[in-house]
Design a protein around this motif. Sequence first.
Motif, PDB file in Angstrom:
ATOM      1  N   GLY A 576       0.824  -1.207   0.000  1.00 35.27           N
ATOM      2  CA  GLY A 576       0.000   0.000   0.000  1.00 35.27           C
ATOM      3  C   GLY A 576       0.852   1.248   0.000  1.00 35.27           C
ATOM      4  N   PHE A 577       0.169   2.399   0.023  1.00 31.97           N
ATOM      5  CA  PHE A 577       0.855   3.682   0.014  1.00 31.97           C
ATOM      6  C   PHE A 577       0.163   4.641   0.992  1.00 31.97           C
ATOM      7  CE2 PHE A 577       1.800   1.821  -4.071  1.00 31.97           C
ATOM      8  CZ  PHE A 577       3.125   2.133  -4.274  1.00 31.97           C
ATOM      9  N   GLU A 578       0.945   5.572   1.510  1.00 33.99           N
ATOM     10  CA  GLU A 578       0.386   6.652   2.341  1.00 33.99           C
ATOM     11  C   GLU A 578       0.427   7.949   1.533  1.00 33.99           C
ATOM     12  OE1 GLU A 578       0.983   8.996   6.606  1.00 33.99           O
ATOM     13  OE2 GLU A 578       2.308   7.337   6.077  1.00 33.99           O
ATOM     14  N   ALA A 579      -0.724   8.642   1.475  1.00 32.55           N
ATOM     15  CA  ALA A 579      -0.811   9.896   0.726  1.00 32.55           C
ATOM     16  C   ALA A 579      -0.262  11.027   1.574  1.00 32.55           C
ATOM     17  CB  ALA A 579      -2.266  10.184   0.343  1.00 32.55           C
ATOM     18  N   PRO A 627      -4.589  -3.754  -6.767  1.00 34.34           N
ATOM     19  CA  PRO A 627      -5.524  -3.136  -5.817  1.00 34.34           C
ATOM     20  C   PRO A 627      -4.893  -2.905  -4.450  1.00 34.34           C
ATOM     21  CG  PRO A 627      -6.016  -5.457  -6.017  1.00 34.34           C
ATOM     22  CD  PRO A 627      -4.900  -5.201  -6.996  1.00 34.34           C
ATOM     23  N   LEU A 628      -3.874  -2.064  -4.427  1.00 35.29           N
ATOM     24  CA  LEU A 628      -3.182  -1.786  -3.176  1.00 35.29           C
ATOM     25  C   LEU A 628      -3.986  -0.795  -2.330  1.00 35.29           C
ATOM     26  CD1 LEU A 628       0.431  -1.360  -4.623  1.00 35.29           C
ATOM     27  CD2 LEU A 628      -0.616  -3.426  -3.662  1.00 35.29           C
ATOM     28  N   ARG A 629      -3.728  -0.862  -1.027  1.00 30.92           N
ATOM     29  CA  ARG A 629      -4.421   0.056  -0.117  1.00 30.92           C
ATOM     30  C   ARG A 629      -3.821   1.458  -0.214  1.00 30.92           C
ATOM     31  NH1 ARG A 629      -3.547  -4.220   3.340  1.00 30.92           N
ATOM     32  NH2 ARG A 629      -2.013  -2.978   4.526  1.00 30.92           N
ATOM     33  N   ILE A 630      -4.658   2.465   0.117  1.00 33.07           N
ATOM     34  CA  ILE A 630      -4.209   3.850   0.160  1.00 33.07           C
ATOM     35  C   ILE A 630      -4.548   4.408   1.546  1.00 33.07           C
ATOM     36  CG2 ILE A 630      -6.356   4.649  -0.923  1.00 33.07           C
ATOM     37  CD1 ILE A 630      -2.905   6.330  -1.192  1.00 33.07           C
ATOM     38  N   THR A 655     -15.371   8.095  -7.053  1.00 29.26           N
ATOM     39  CA  THR A 655     -14.129   7.538  -7.620  1.00 29.26           C
ATOM     40  C   THR A 655     -14.246   6.058  -7.952  1.00 29.26           C
ATOM     41  OG1 THR A 655     -13.263   7.084  -5.393  1.00 29.26           O
ATOM     42  CG2 THR A 655     -12.741   9.228  -6.373  1.00 29.26           C
ATOM     43  N   GLY A 656     -15.200   5.376  -7.328  1.00 28.72           N
ATOM     44  CA  GLY A 656     -15.349   3.945  -7.562  1.00 28.72           C
ATOM     45  C   GLY A 656     -14.395   3.087  -6.754  1.00 28.72           C
ATOM     46  N   LEU A 657     -13.684   3.664  -5.794  1.00 32.99           N
ATOM     47  CA  LEU A 657     -12.724   2.917  -4.990  1.00 32.99           C
ATOM     48  C   LEU A 657     -13.447   2.026  -3.984  1.00 32.99           C
ATOM     49  CD1 LEU A 657      -9.609   2.681  -4.396  1.00 32.99           C
ATOM     50  CD2 LEU A 657     -10.025   4.287  -2.505  1.00 32.99           C
ATOM     51  N   SER A 658     -12.967   0.796  -3.853  1.00 34.77           N
ATOM     52  CA  SER A 658     -13.548  -0.124  -2.875  1.00 34.77           C
ATOM     53  C   SER A 658     -13.240   0.385  -1.461  1.00 34.77           C
ATOM     54  CB  SER A 658     -12.982  -1.518  -3.051  1.00 34.77           C
ATOM     55  OG  SER A 658     -13.378  -2.356  -1.988  1.00 34.77           O
ATOM     56  N   PRO A 659     -14.210   0.411  -0.542  1.00 35.31           N
ATOM     57  CA  PRO A 659     -13.961   0.899   0.820  1.00 35.31           C
ATOM     58  C   PRO A 659     -12.841   0.140   1.522  1.00 35.31           C
ATOM     59  CG  PRO A 659     -16.307   0.684   0.425  1.00 35.31           C
ATOM     60  CD  PRO A 659     -15.632   0.066  -0.744  1.00 35.31           C
ATOM     61  N   SER A 660     -12.665  -1.149   1.185  1.00 34.91           N
ATOM     62  CA  SER A 660     -11.641  -1.947   1.868  1.00 34.91           C
ATOM     63  C   SER A 660     -10.230  -1.494   1.506  1.00 34.91           C
ATOM     64  CB  SER A 660     -11.818  -3.423   1.524  1.00 34.91           C
ATOM     65  OG  SER A 660     -11.665  -3.638   0.119  1.00 34.91           O
ATOM     66  N   ARG A 661     -10.065  -0.777   0.409  1.00 31.98           N
ATOM     67  CA  ARG A 661      -8.744  -0.293   0.008  1.00 31.98           C
ATOM     68  C   ARG A 661      -8.376   1.028   0.683  1.00 31.98           C
ATOM     69  NH1 ARG A 661      -8.133   0.125  -6.250  1.00 31.98           N
ATOM     70  NH2 ARG A 661      -5.998   0.632  -5.560  1.00 31.98           N
ATOM     71  N   GLY A 689     -17.063   0.058   5.651  1.00 35.20           N
ATOM     72  CA  GLY A 689     -16.053  -0.888   5.192  1.00 35.20           C
ATOM     73  C   GLY A 689     -14.675  -0.278   5.111  1.00 35.20           C
ATOM     74  N   VAL A 690     -14.528   0.986   5.562  1.00 31.41           N
ATOM     75  CA  VAL A 690     -13.234   1.662   5.536  1.00 31.41           C
ATOM     76  C   VAL A 690     -12.387   1.182   6.717  1.00 31.41           C
ATOM     77  CG1 VAL A 690     -12.108   3.920   5.715  1.00 31.41           C
ATOM     78  CG2 VAL A 690     -14.207   3.663   4.362  1.00 31.41           C
ATOM     79  N   ARG A 691     -11.066   1.028   6.503  1.00 33.06           N
ATOM     80  CA  ARG A 691     -10.146   0.634   7.566  1.00 33.06           C
ATOM     81  C   ARG A 691      -9.696   1.881   8.329  1.00 33.06           C
ATOM     82  NH1 ARG A 691      -7.586  -4.255   6.925  1.00 33.06           N
ATOM     83  NH2 ARG A 691      -5.601  -3.396   7.655  1.00 33.06           N
ATOM     84  N   VAL A 692      -9.446   1.711   9.647  1.00 33.97           N
ATOM     85  CA  VAL A 692      -9.031   2.823  10.508  1.00 33.97           C
ATOM     86  C   VAL A 692      -7.756   2.418  11.234  1.00 33.97           C
ATOM     87  CG1 VAL A 692      -9.644   4.357  12.409  1.00 33.97           C
ATOM     88  CG2 VAL A 692     -11.420   3.576  10.811  1.00 33.97           C
ATOM     89  N   ALA A 693      -6.742   3.272  11.132  1.00 36.40           N
ATOM     90  CA  ALA A 693      -5.448   3.001  11.765  1.00 36.40           C
ATOM     91  C   ALA A 693      -5.138   4.091  12.781  1.00 36.40           C
ATOM     92  CB  ALA A 693      -4.348   2.932  10.721  1.00 36.40           C
ATOM     93  N   MET A 694      -4.462   3.688  13.900  1.00 36.78           N
ATOM     94  CA  MET A 694      -4.015   4.670  14.884  1.00 36.78           C
ATOM     95  C   MET A 694      -2.564   5.033  14.566  1.00 36.78           C
ATOM     96  SD  MET A 694      -3.662   4.544  19.016  1.00 36.78           S
ATOM     97  CE  MET A 694      -5.409   4.699  19.332  1.00 36.78           C
ATOM     98  N   ASP A 695      -2.367   6.329  14.296  1.00 38.09           N
ATOM     99  CA  ASP A 695      -1.047   6.826  13.931  1.00 38.09           C
ATOM    100  C   ASP A 695      -0.311   7.328  15.169  1.00 38.09           C
ATOM    101  OD1 ASP A 695       1.022   7.460  12.284  1.00 38.09           O
ATOM    102  OD2 ASP A 695       0.099   9.276  11.439  1.00 38.09           O
ATOM    103  N   ASP A 696       1.040   7.311  15.108  1.00 39.47           N
ATOM    104  CA  ASP A 696       1.894   7.841  16.185  1.00 39.47           C
ATOM    105  C   ASP A 696       1.579   7.188  17.528  1.00 39.47           C
ATOM    106  OD1 ASP A 696       2.937   9.498  14.244  1.00 39.47           O
ATOM    107  OD2 ASP A 696       1.663  11.203  14.800  1.00 39.47           O
TER     108      ASP A 696
END
Length: 806
Positions: A576-579, A627-630, A655-661, A689-696
Amino acid sequence: MLKILSALVSQHDLTLVVVSGMVCLGAAFTAFKLYSRMRGARGLVYGAWLLLASLVAGSGVWASQFLSLLAFQPGEKIGYSPTGVFTSLITGVLFISGGFASSSLGQSRSNQVAGGMLLACGLTALHYIGMSAFVVQGQIAWETATIALSVLLAVGGSTAALMLAGRARSLRSQLLGAASLTAGFVGLHYAGMAAITITPDASVFVPEQMLSGGVMTLAVASITTLIILGGLGAVLIEASTTRSALDRIRTLANAAYEGIVVIQNGRINDANQAFCDLAGAPLEDLTGKPLLGAMLSFDAGLPTLGALAQGDARREGLLQPVSGGRQIPVEVFSRLMDDGARIETTGLTVLAVRDLRERRTAEEKIRYLAEHDGLTGLPNRNSLQGRLIAALDRVEASGESLAVICIDLDHFKEANDLHGHHAGDALLVETARRLQASITAPSFAARLGGDEFVVIQITDADQPTAAAELAGGLLETLRAPTFYEGQELAMAASLGVSLYPDDGRTGEALLVNADMALYRAKEGGRGAYCFFKREMDETIRQRRTLSRELRQAILDEELVVHYQPLARASDGEVCGFEALCRWPHATRGMIPPVDFIPLAEDSGLIAPLGEFVLRRACADAMTWEKPLRIAVNLSPLQLNNPTLPSLVHEILIETGLSPSRLELEITESALFKDYQRALDNLRRLKALGVRVAMDDFGTGFSSLSTLQSFPFDKIKIDKSFVENINVHDRATVIVRAVLGLGRSLNIPVVAEGVETAEQMDFLRGEACDEIQGYAIGRPAPADTLSAWTNRAAVEPVKAKKVRKAA
């Protein structure tokens, strides 16, 4: 006179004499009623009333004349000539009309005398022409002196009738005029009858075709009755019509909201109930009272009646109630009510008087609201400028000193969001109360908007000592908490101070400089005050210029999004990538996020900036072959925005992006701006369906409790720990503990800031799930990612230290 009475008693039927007198009186009374209408009319209406009054008077006198002749009993055969009978009627009517017309031309005695003379001529002509139609079987001799006496009686009675009647407006004047005219004619007739002496003469022939007494009686009675009834009917119909019209007009006038008053010759003639209420007196007490100057006055002086009634001019004035008390502000509209058909309407003016008290109250309220804050009652930004200019003029003339203190409540938005807008309003009201309690006139406080206030201090003490004392006192005053519905609301403020004339000679300059000092106070940690210094000027100006440029750059989509890869620690394959947002400035070059992200947060641009990055990242991710995550970072303001889930859903659909990505990264400190709202938004995002990450992770103070409250999809170890692996033992232990915690909670862990082979080897050995850093790849534009998005894996960076970069 004895001769007249003797002739009346000895030669007349007294019953018919009384009847003839009553007929004459009734006709005269009716005629004067018609005469009163004629006096108030003009044009054709005047002519109609004049003709009807003359016909009624003439026919009444004519009927009385011949009833009296029928009452005459000379003892000889008598008859009447038809020609003379009707000639006397026509002649009498003509002269009587002339008399009425002459008298109505004015109110002077000469008009009344001239009218009386013409009336007398009419009565005399009617009598003596009528006598010429009288035929008796004998010779008639006339006595000149008695004839002259009869004429004098007619002149006196006629003149007196017009003088006593006047305009004949009242019943009394009508009866007096009728009685005097009747007396004049009766005196004329019976004096004239006493002036004749009849010598029987059988040779005088009385033709049979002449009118007999019975025919004459019937004709006289019929004609007279019809004419008198017609006259009375006309009067009654006209009076009834006028009364009905007046009643309708009065009903309409009384239904009007505005006061309506009719004036003539400067005095009140009539008024509706609304005006009576304004004047504080019933109509009967107002009628006849002077209005202009006495009760009603105007700011621009007292206008004349002509000027007042000209056109539909609008004038404002004051009405003094009859009962006393305060004058009432009124607005007056006027119109001349002259229909051209009646003399009574000459100079009659109708005034519409509008009570302005409610309007003035509303205008005062509007003016107050235009100059004051509706919530706190303090002067607002609009009125502050004028009041500040006046304050500067004052201190310039008096030698006093002036300070401008800008005040901003600390963490007001957080309190407002946590407890609701009503609590926020209560906080603002309490702030205004404390500010007003802390200063005395001529100093004053104002609200600029939101949670921004300003205090203008005017004092004869030395500055800046006085300003420092006031600023310190305001900080202490605003530091004490307040309560709303049993809940304690924390209060605090930051202050910026500018002094006149050192920091500016105009109100605008002083406010700008005080605002700059306030900004510096907030940058220094809040809860303090700061005086303006010249060196602040350029720094803050540059920051504000940069803020304006950032706003325009967002609107013009000049910002770009770079992407940094994330790889699996086990095999190095990019997953995946971080924007990451970058700002290529036209003159400053590439501005890093560490410089413009805080600027966006302070200037309220973080929401449109975050939406731009999220929308661009999702659109770019749809162009990748794999289909990498963003991953996209969310600011605290975005996380606490209740519309965030809807915005994310909208972008995914567009955009048509899958929520899981899509993976949204938040810092744990962002949760505590409004903990409950943040958790609600996170749950709604998870439902999409969106993923949530805790940063820092690890840099906050409640990480463990946060992990317990919400099922995060990923934990990211802050790079401050990763860069010290195998350098500081504590950092190494913390990283190992976090990795173990992630495995225990079944939450993947990402290590940020991986730059060396040693760090990568350690993380692989501790079973870290994913790694991110320069050892994997630097942030790059979207069009350079094809090498990563097309191949199965990426080799890890060789064991060397990679130079740090923003």
